[in-house]
Design an enzyme around this catalytic site. Structure first.
Site, PDB file in Angstrom:
ATOM      1  CD  GLN A  70       2.569 -55.413  18.056  1.00 37.16           C
ATOM      2  OE1 GLN A  70       1.344 -55.132  17.867  1.00 37.16           O
ATOM      3  NE2 GLN A  70       3.619 -55.299  17.368  1.00 37.16           N
ATOM      4  CG  MET A 103       5.480 -58.992  12.879  1.00 32.34           C
ATOM      5  SD  MET A 103       7.088 -58.828  13.846  1.00 32.34           S
ATOM      6  CE  MET A 103       8.267 -59.042  12.836  1.00 32.34           C
ATOM      7  CB  THR A 140       7.740 -54.205  12.013  1.00 33.99           C
ATOM      8  OG1 THR A 140       6.736 -53.453  12.977  1.00 33.99           O
ATOM      9  CG2 THR A 140       8.325 -55.208  12.859  1.00 33.99           C
ATOM     10  CG  ASN A 141       9.047 -48.046  11.621  1.00 36.54           C
ATOM     11  OD1 ASN A 141       9.936 -47.272  11.816  1.00 36.54           O
ATOM     12  ND2 ASN A 141       8.441 -48.328  10.480  1.00 36.54           N
ATOM     13  CB  THR A 142       5.578 -51.334  16.379  1.00 36.04           C
ATOM     14  OG1 THR A 142       4.581 -50.603  15.541  1.00 36.04           O
ATOM     15  CG2 THR A 142       4.983 -52.023  17.968  1.00 36.04           C
ATOM     16  CB  CYS A 151       3.722 -47.875  10.739  1.00 33.85           C
ATOM     17  SG  CYS A 151       2.890 -49.514  10.528  1.00 33.85           S
ATOM     18  CB  THR A 152       6.869 -50.890   7.124  1.00 32.58           C
ATOM     19  OG1 THR A 152       6.355 -52.024   7.949  1.00 32.58           O
ATOM     20  CG2 THR A 152       8.222 -50.647   7.792  1.00 32.58           C
ATOM     21  CD  GLU A 153       2.328 -52.736   8.201  1.00 32.78           C
ATOM     22  OE1 GLU A 153       2.684 -53.933   8.237  1.00 32.78           O
ATOM     23  OE2 GLU A 153       2.769 -52.039   8.970  1.00 32.78           O
TER      24      GLU A 153
END
Length: 253
Positions: free
Chosen positions: A52, A10, A83-85, A196-198
């Site tokens: 989501q 994710m 993932t943060n979300t 956000c990890t991306e």
């Protein structure tokens, strides 16, 4: 070393970073040819993204809870949601297993406080920036959290889903993010959480006039610290040994 369980996919772009980071941190801590004991459960992000958008968070939570149970069954001694979300459903995931869930926002808050800062800007998906589940966790740790204005939030969110999650890194987007960061600093932010990890694929220290807090890196580091602290938990149901477990009497500390 305890076994780290990673709920990934994710997106898989950032999960690949998690895998690299936990192994680099393990090598740096233990030296030689050491690498991390870890297992990864990678979900289909297209399915999660639809949940989501449709606000079907309970269903998304069940998907991740099932992943966590699978990781525990595979021998994980602790679990991370990469993932943060999706920490919006962290309570559901944590309740599904008997091993600890290492919360990403806690690892991030610890790093911010250790730096001596209090007021931070938060970049992430619209869910992370606009909803309470993440900001309130940071605020409970004593941080004052600021988010971009509506245009800034829209830009940050769009770049994450339409570019970074697809492995697309564009200089134009980096320029846009720099403007958002500058605006947050002008509004009083002493540091910026890359929530956000991306985002870590796009933004580095050279892109910000204040310290950055890259959440994937911080989370992975905290996981390795936890995995190397105390004895391993070998009480769950037995699992088939990996080849590396066979015929090895001792490894250098």
């Amino acid at each position: 070393m305890k076994t780290i369980g990673l709920i990934g996919g994710m997106s898989w772009e950032s999960t690949a970073e998690y895998y690299r980071l936990v192994n680099e941190f393990t090598r740096d801590r233990l030296g030689g040819l050491h690498s991390a004991r870890c297992v990864i459960w990678s979900v289909d992000f297209a399915e999660i993204e639809q949940l989501q958008v449709q606000g079907r968070w309970a269903e998304a939570g069940e998907v991740l809870a099932a992943a966590a149970r699978s990781l525990e069954a595979a021998g994980a001694d602790l679990v991370l949601i990469c993932t943060n979300t999706m920490h919006k459903v962290a309570d559901v995931v944590g309740a599904a297993v008997s091993v600890p869930l290492l919360h990403l926002a806690d690892a991030t808050a610890d790093a911010v406080r250790a730096s001596g800062l209090r007021r931070v800007g938060l970049l992430g998906t619209a869910f992370t920036m606009e909803q309470d589940f993440y900001r309130d966790r940071l605020a409970a740790a004593g941080l004052e959290v600021r988010v971009p204005d509506a245009d800034g939030r829209a830009l940050v969110h769009q770049v994450i889903y339409e570019e970074l999650c697809l492995g697309i890194v564009r200089d134009e987007s980096r320029t846009g993010y720099r403007k958002v960061i500058d605006d947050l600093v002008a509004a009083g932010a002493e540091g910026i959480i890359l929530g956000c990890t991306e985002i870590e694929l796009l933004i580095g220290p050279e892109d910000s006039p204040v310290p950055l807090f890259p959440t994937a890196r911080l989370h992975a580091g905290a996981a390795v610290d936890a995995a190397l602290a105390g004895p391993r938990n070998d009480t769950p149901a037995p699992r088939r040994p990996y080849p590396a477990d066979r015929g090895v009497s001792a490894l250098p500390a």
